[in-house]
Design a protein around this motif. Structure first.
Motif, PDB file in Angstrom:
ATOM      1  N   ASN A 378     -18.201  -5.395 -30.718  1.00 22.60           N
ATOM      2  CA  ASN A 378     -17.123  -5.854 -29.841  1.00 22.60           C
ATOM      3  C   ASN A 378     -17.095  -5.091 -28.523  1.00 22.60           C
ATOM      4  N   SER A 380     -19.613  -3.645 -27.109  1.00 24.20           N
ATOM      5  CA  SER A 380     -20.781  -4.058 -26.333  1.00 24.20           C
ATOM      6  C   SER A 380     -20.473  -5.312 -25.536  1.00 24.20           C
ATOM      7  N   LYS A 381     -19.790  -6.259 -26.151  1.00 23.38           N
ATOM      8  CA  LYS A 381     -19.445  -7.509 -25.463  1.00 23.38           C
ATOM      9  C   LYS A 381     -18.518  -7.251 -24.278  1.00 23.38           C
ATOM     10  N   LYS A 382     -17.722  -6.190 -24.385  1.00 23.99           N
ATOM     11  CA  LYS A 382     -16.786  -5.881 -23.299  1.00 23.99           C
ATOM     12  C   LYS A 382     -17.425  -5.046 -22.198  1.00 23.99           C
ATOM     13  N   TYR A 411     -29.571  -6.366 -28.878  1.00 23.92           N
ATOM     14  CA  TYR A 411     -29.609  -6.400 -27.413  1.00 23.92           C
ATOM     15  C   TYR A 411     -31.014  -6.063 -26.936  1.00 23.92           C
ATOM     16  N   ASN A 435     -26.789  -3.710 -23.415  1.00 22.65           N
ATOM     17  CA  ASN A 435     -25.340  -3.562 -23.611  1.00 22.65           C
ATOM     18  C   ASN A 435     -24.819  -2.237 -23.068  1.00 22.65           C
TER      19      ASN A 435
END
Length: 470
Positions: A378, A380-382, A411, A435
């Protein structure tokens, strides 16, 4: 617009943020118990004035004054505290005081290793202190850790309670220290902190998105040899074989009989159990936290056993006097130093709140986060930055186990595997992913890498926190 970029100091948003924080501060009615930080003018055992700014204090988390009180040590950056990053450090355990990080790993002072003669143990400066370029809050959490206390400690000790406590502590601490609101903020930790730290970051990030005040300028995190999946033990066999600790024949037999599963072994699989017993006998005289170091049993090694079996008595109470040549002799000196009344007075410890100080208090803890991989995904997505480093001589959380879950984030690689250097010598190996996660090994280092190899970890941290490649 990238929401991770802090507002300009001249922007209306920034001015409003500071104004709001000052209003919150004025509304926060302080009782005597809630009086926050006090400057530490001197430390017994250290010769002369402190060459850094140290503050200690308590932050109350409960409804009542004396319900939950979190103790912290705060060291201002020795470079430019107005602009340098701010970091909160959470030691592992769970339940090891961040005193460990302050005095053994990344802080500006260390114990002078001399045989204890009954006098005050000496302190010396640590030239590789991470506070040279970063302000650090060393916090005693969960409650019951170090000098943090509560009316009923047992009610406040679990993974998720630790997450909520740290988040609440941080926002209240920043209200009392509004001058650090604009500084880039990071969280660091090692070992067991690999479980709560990513969850803490996610909770802070979610709080920022919901408009919780004060806004925290969250930028990223760093973790050393972190427990992440609770499957780390499955990689010990491969690691031990690669390091020459077990024979080719035993390795082949373990693979054949256990089929890659060394944790949840069928009780009827006698061949696997026999091989595992032989494996543990081979490693029984090895310091698994650093296979190059002397094998000196202490509370850390008892902690290793506590991952698989319940211990009913305090780990620290079983600590005996180690040999002077042992790395852990400093832990023994710490118990003598911090038990001294003049030390507690210098640190502004509230009388009667903590009796016998324990470096690691690990009883009565509920494990209710069963892995932190999803939080890394999560975060990493941010787009948060991260540094994951591994002392490559650690057999407890082997670097190959850390590499495995990082690969599973899936990634792409933006800076492929290469050595990183300290004074023209290889300090370790590193790889960076899309990421914004950097993985690094620290050559010749153990479970708490900065404690074993500060001369390598300091430049590693310096480069990463400065947004430079290792």
């Amino acid at each position: 617009m990238n929401k991770l970029i802090p507002p300009s100091h001249n922007s209306p948003h920034y001015s409003c943020q500071i104004l709001l924080s000052l209003v919150l501060l004025s509304l926060h009615m302080l009782t005597p118990l809630e009086a926050y930080g006090s400057k530490v003018e001197q430390l017994p055992g250290f010769q002369g004035p402190l060459p850094f700014e140290l503050e200690t204090g308590y932050v109350g988390l409960g409804e009542a004054n004396d319900d939950m009180q979190v103790f912290y040590y705060f060291v201002k950056s020795e470079s430019n505290p107005q602009k340098d990053p701010l970091m909160l450090w959470l030691s592992g355990g769970p339940g090891c005081s961040s005193f460990s990080a302050l005095f053994y790993q990344i802080g500006p002072v260390a114990f002078e290793i001399k045989e204890y003669d009954g006098s005050m143990p000496g302190l010396v400066s640590r030239p590789q202190s991470w506070t040279k370029l970063c302000s650090i809050i060393f916090v005693d959490l969960p409650l019951g850790t170090g000098f943090s206390y509560a009316k009923n400690v047992t009610d406040h000790r679990s993974d998720w309670k630790l997450v909520h406590q740290t988040h609440q502590f941080l926002r209240k601490w920043l209200i009392e220290h509004p001058e650090f609101l604009s500084n880039e903020f990071y969280i660091g930790g090692d070992s067991y902190s690999g479980i709560p730290v990513p969850a803490i970051l996610q909770e802070i990030s979610n709080g920022n998105e919901k408009g919780h005040q004060p806004l925290i300028n969250l930028q990223g995190y760093l973790l050393g040899n972190p427990i992440t999946t609770y499957r780390e033990e499955n990689y010990q066999i491969q690691y031990a074989h690669g390091m020459g600790l077990i024979s080719d024949e035993l390795y082949a037999s373990l693979q054949r009989n256990c089929k890659g599963e060394y944790i949840d072994v069928d009780s009827g699989n006698e061949l696997c159990l026999r091989d595992l017993q032989y494996f543990h006998e081979c490693l029984s005289a090895i310091n698994e936290f650093n296979i190059l170091d002397s094998n000196c049993e202490d509370d850390e090694h008892l902690w290793r056993r506590s991952l698989t079996q319940e211990l009913n008595e305090s780990l620290s109470s079983r600590l005996t006097v180690p040999e002077l040549s042992c790395k852990i002799y400093g832990y023994y000196l710490a118990t003598k130093w911090i038990s001294n009344e003049s030390v507690r007075k210098a640190l502004h410890i509230r009388e009667g709140t903590i009796g016998k100080w324990e470096r690691c208090y690990m009883n009565d803890f509920e494990y209710d986060i069963f892995g932190s991989f999803e939080f890394h995904a999560n975060l990493s997505k941010k787009g948060y930055r991260s540094l994951i480093y591994s002392g490559d001589q650690d057999a407890v959380v082997p670097f190959i186990s850390t590499q495995a879950w990082i690969r599973n984030l899936n990634y792409s690689i933006v800076d492929d595997w290469r050595p990183w250097f300290v004074k023209d010598q290889v300090g370790g190996y590193t790889r960076t992913y899309s990421n914004r996660m950097t993985f690094a090994t620290v050559k010749g280092s153990g479970h708490t890498a900065p404690e074993y190899t500060p001369e390598q970890c300091f430049p590693m941290f310096t480069r990463w926190i400065s947004n430079l490649p290792l």
